[in-house]
Structure formats: C-alpha cells, structure tokens
Design an enzyme around this catalytic site. Structure first.
Site, mmCIF file in Angstrom:
data_model
loop_
_atom_site.group_PDB
_atom_site.id
_atom_site.type_symbol
_atom_site.label_atom_id
_atom_site.label_comp_id
_atom_site.label_asym_id
_atom_site.label_seq_id
_atom_site.Cartn_x
_atom_site.Cartn_y
_atom_site.Cartn_z
ATOM 1 N N ARG A 161 19.265 83.885 55.385
ATOM 2 C CA ARG A 161 18.916 82.946 54.256
ATOM 3 C C ARG A 161 19.616 81.487 54.301
ATOM 4 O O ARG A 161 19.681 80.935 53.284
ATOM 5 C CB ARG A 161 18.960 83.658 52.980
ATOM 6 C CG ARG A 161 18.430 84.902 52.762
ATOM 7 C CD ARG A 161 16.710 85.006 52.834
ATOM 8 N NE ARG A 161 16.313 86.289 52.892
ATOM 9 C CZ ARG A 161 16.274 86.879 54.323
ATOM 10 N NH1 ARG A 161 16.482 86.241 55.459
ATOM 11 N NH2 ARG A 161 15.418 88.185 54.376
ATOM 12 N N SER A 231 13.333 88.193 45.217
ATOM 13 C CA SER A 231 14.798 88.794 45.112
ATOM 14 C C SER A 231 15.620 87.631 44.652
ATOM 15 O O SER A 231 15.555 86.391 45.084
ATOM 16 C CB SER A 231 15.138 88.980 46.700
ATOM 17 O OG SER A 231 14.214 89.732 47.386
ATOM 18 N N GLU A 327 20.057 83.972 45.662
ATOM 19 C CA GLU A 327 19.106 83.582 46.882
ATOM 20 C C GLU A 327 18.294 82.326 46.168
ATOM 21 O O GLU A 327 17.835 81.391 46.831
ATOM 22 C CB GLU A 327 18.415 84.762 47.159
ATOM 23 C CG GLU A 327 17.530 84.197 48.477
ATOM 24 C CD GLU A 327 16.819 85.399 49.035
ATOM 25 O OE1 GLU A 327 15.526 85.363 49.550
ATOM 26 O OE2 GLU A 327 17.092 86.493 49.074
#
EC number: 1.3.1.98
Length: 344
Positions: A161, A231, A327
């Site tokens: 990520r 998420s 995130e």
C-alpha cells in the site's frame, strides 16, 4: 466549475464537507492550467479521482480538481498485452474491459473502488494480487512546468500500500495514465479465501472475477447505503519473533508469511477479537459484517470517524500490542494531514 459546493458526491464516505471550488478536468492541459492558477492565488489544491480513499475532516479551503481523463488503448505482441488507461477511468470498469477482450490477469482486483490513476499510489491489492505485478509504467505530469514523463515499475518503488507517489511525487505531480503489461501465458492466483476451491487447471479468469465480486459484495457495504472508504486500516506486518509471542496467546490467529520472513496479520480479525463490530461513535460505526471497514452510518462527521479510528487503534494495541495504520488519506482544511498522528 462548481463554487462553494458540497464535496459529498465527490467522495465515498459522503461526509458533510465543502470546497471553495470544484473543477472537473478532461484534458492534461486543463489540469495544468487550473493547478497553476490556484497555486498562483495561494489556494490549496487537491486532486481527486472518485474520492474512494479519502476522509474529509473539515471543509477544504481550496480548489478540488476531479480527474475525468478518459481513454483506453491496447496493443499486443506474441507474449503480452499492453494496455494504457487514462487516469480518470474507473478501475473496475477497466478490469471488465480486459475480460471482455479475453485478457486475463486483473480478475483478482475486481470491484476495488476508485480510478486508474489512484491504483499506483496505493499499490492496490486484493486476493493475493497487487497492482505492481502488472505495472509497465506510470505516466506523470509535473504540474509546475507541464513536463510529462514516465516512471517504470522499479522507479515507482512499490511497497505494501505504498509507492513513490506517496513520497517524492506527492506534491506538484499528478498521474495522468497507467501502462499495464499482462502476460498471455496466464497463471491464476487462487491462494486466498474461497478462491482455493478452484482448480488452476480448469478455472477461467471470468470465474475468478465472478467469485471476487461475490465475496466483496457480501462483505463490503455499498457506499450509496453507508458511506465508507473500503478497508480503513492496512493489514499489519510484524516480525516473526513478535508474531510467535502473539500466537502463543492467540493460537487461532490467522496469518500470512511474507517473502522477507515477516508475518502479515488480518486487521479485520484483530478488530473483531476486540468485539468492536457495530461499535459506534456519533454517526460513525464499525461495520457489522467486516470490521476492517468504518462506515458513515447516520450523518457522521469526519471528526467522529477519527474518534472511532482512535478507539479501534487503542483497543487493538491494548489487546495484541500491534499497531494498526490507517490506509485512508485524511484531508484537512488545506490538504493532507498525518493520519497516524491524528488517530494515535
């Protein structure tokens, strides 16, 4: 051009925030012009795709530029398909486009929200596959001088990520298109969740696509029903020694060994073990089906989502001594703020 307009339809959390100005750009020259105009006027600038990975904490005191660059080009040689997609194309639509042309490879990444231009920033991934595996190049514009250049996969410095676009190219640059390289000799990735039921010898990319869509649709809330950004936290990666200590106390913990010897944990499982499903602060709540997702259940504010994220991080830290990392990008009055610091 939209003046003093609500950002609610421009991000999937659907929070009550406004911007001084919202401009949808359809050409690179328009993007450069509007960015330079705002910068000369000392206005903060935020470039958005579909706003599927942002949390607005307040009204944005500046100009929001929305990426509407469109177009997909395809060529092939004996071994590969080469696709160049403009940054404003919807990612899931691109996955569907490839499958319609019998081009396999992206099926595990189905139904990930957002636009193509956002994919490299996060190095999006799901069900055992990450964007970097198919990246040929990323085309970038230097907004200060209008220079357009390409970065190959290595130059993108992809991580979990993460990418160079969160660091060196975070300010004054924009992704305008992405090049993908998909091998004609396709090997399915079936090592995650219910995908293991398929046989690598007989499964089709369409079957994987359909299964991934079914899984995501059953677990993840529709943003039109409950605003969310998918998420909210990354799956934490810890060293083997720390994991051994946790596993002794929690033998049932799911885990995923990494090539470098570290261990990836399932953030949703950790949150669930803290009995936080359904936990609510104001209008913000932990989703009852997937604990990794924080939702706008009932007219939440950005600050309520932050408070909820703080509680989740603290509970997981207390129970497992594991740090969760957001995130989602947090956007304050003049731009991105440190999500780690604000939810500590």
């Amino acid at each position: 051009m939209i003046m003093n307009h609500s950002l609610l339809p421009f991000h999937t959390f659907h929070l009550p925030a406004c911007a001084n100005q919202i401009i949808e750009f359809t050409t690179v020259s328009q993007l450069i012009t509007e960015w330079q105009k705002a910068t000369r006027a000392d206005q903060a600038v935020l470039i958005l795709g579909q706003g599927s990975n942002v949390l607005f904490l307040d009204d944005f005191n500046g100009v929001v530029l929305v990426n509407k660059l469109k177009g997909i080009q395809h060529r092939e040689d004996h071994d590969y398909h080469y696709i160049q997609a403009q940054g404003g194309e919807n990612w899931h639509n691109l996955v569907e486009w490839t499958l319609a042309k019998n081009i396999a490879g992206l099926e595990n990444l189905a139904l990930i929200p957002g636009v193509v231009g956002s994919a490299p920033i996060q190095n999006i991934g799901a069900y055992g596959v990450e964007f970097e595996q198919f990246c040929d190049f990323v085309e970038v514009v230097n907004l200060a001088n209008g220079q357009i250049f390409r970065l190959d996969k290595q130059a993108c410095q992809f991580g979990y990520r993460d990418s160079v676009f969160k660091h060196q190219y975070r300010h004054s640059f924009a992704i305008i298109s992405v090049g993908l390289k998909l091998a004609k000799a396709w090997t399915p990735t079936l090592n995650y969740g219910s995908l293991v039921k398929f046989s690598a010898d007989t499964v089709t990319s369409q079957q994987i696509f359909d299964e991934v869509c079914a899984i995501r649709s059953s677990k993840l809330p529709d943003p039109d029903e409950y605003g969310n950004a998918g998420s909210f936290f990354k799956n934490p990666i810890i060293d083997a020694t720390t994991f051994a200590e946790i596993q002794t106390a929690f033998p049932q913990i799911p885990y995923y060994p990494q090539p470098d010897g570290n261990i990836k944990l399932a953030a949703g499982w950790l949150i669930d073990q803290c009995e936080l499903k359904g936990f609510q602060i104001g209008g913000a709540a932990v989703h009852t089906q997937q604990a990794l997702v924080l939702i706008n259940k009932a007219h939440a504010t950005g600050r309520q989502v932050v408070e909820l994220a703080q509680q989740v991080r603290r509970r997981v830290r207390h129970k497992f001594n594991v740090e969760l990392h957001p995130e989602v990008r947090f956007i304050g009055q003049t731009g991105e703020v440190d999500s780690e610091e604000i939810t500590r």
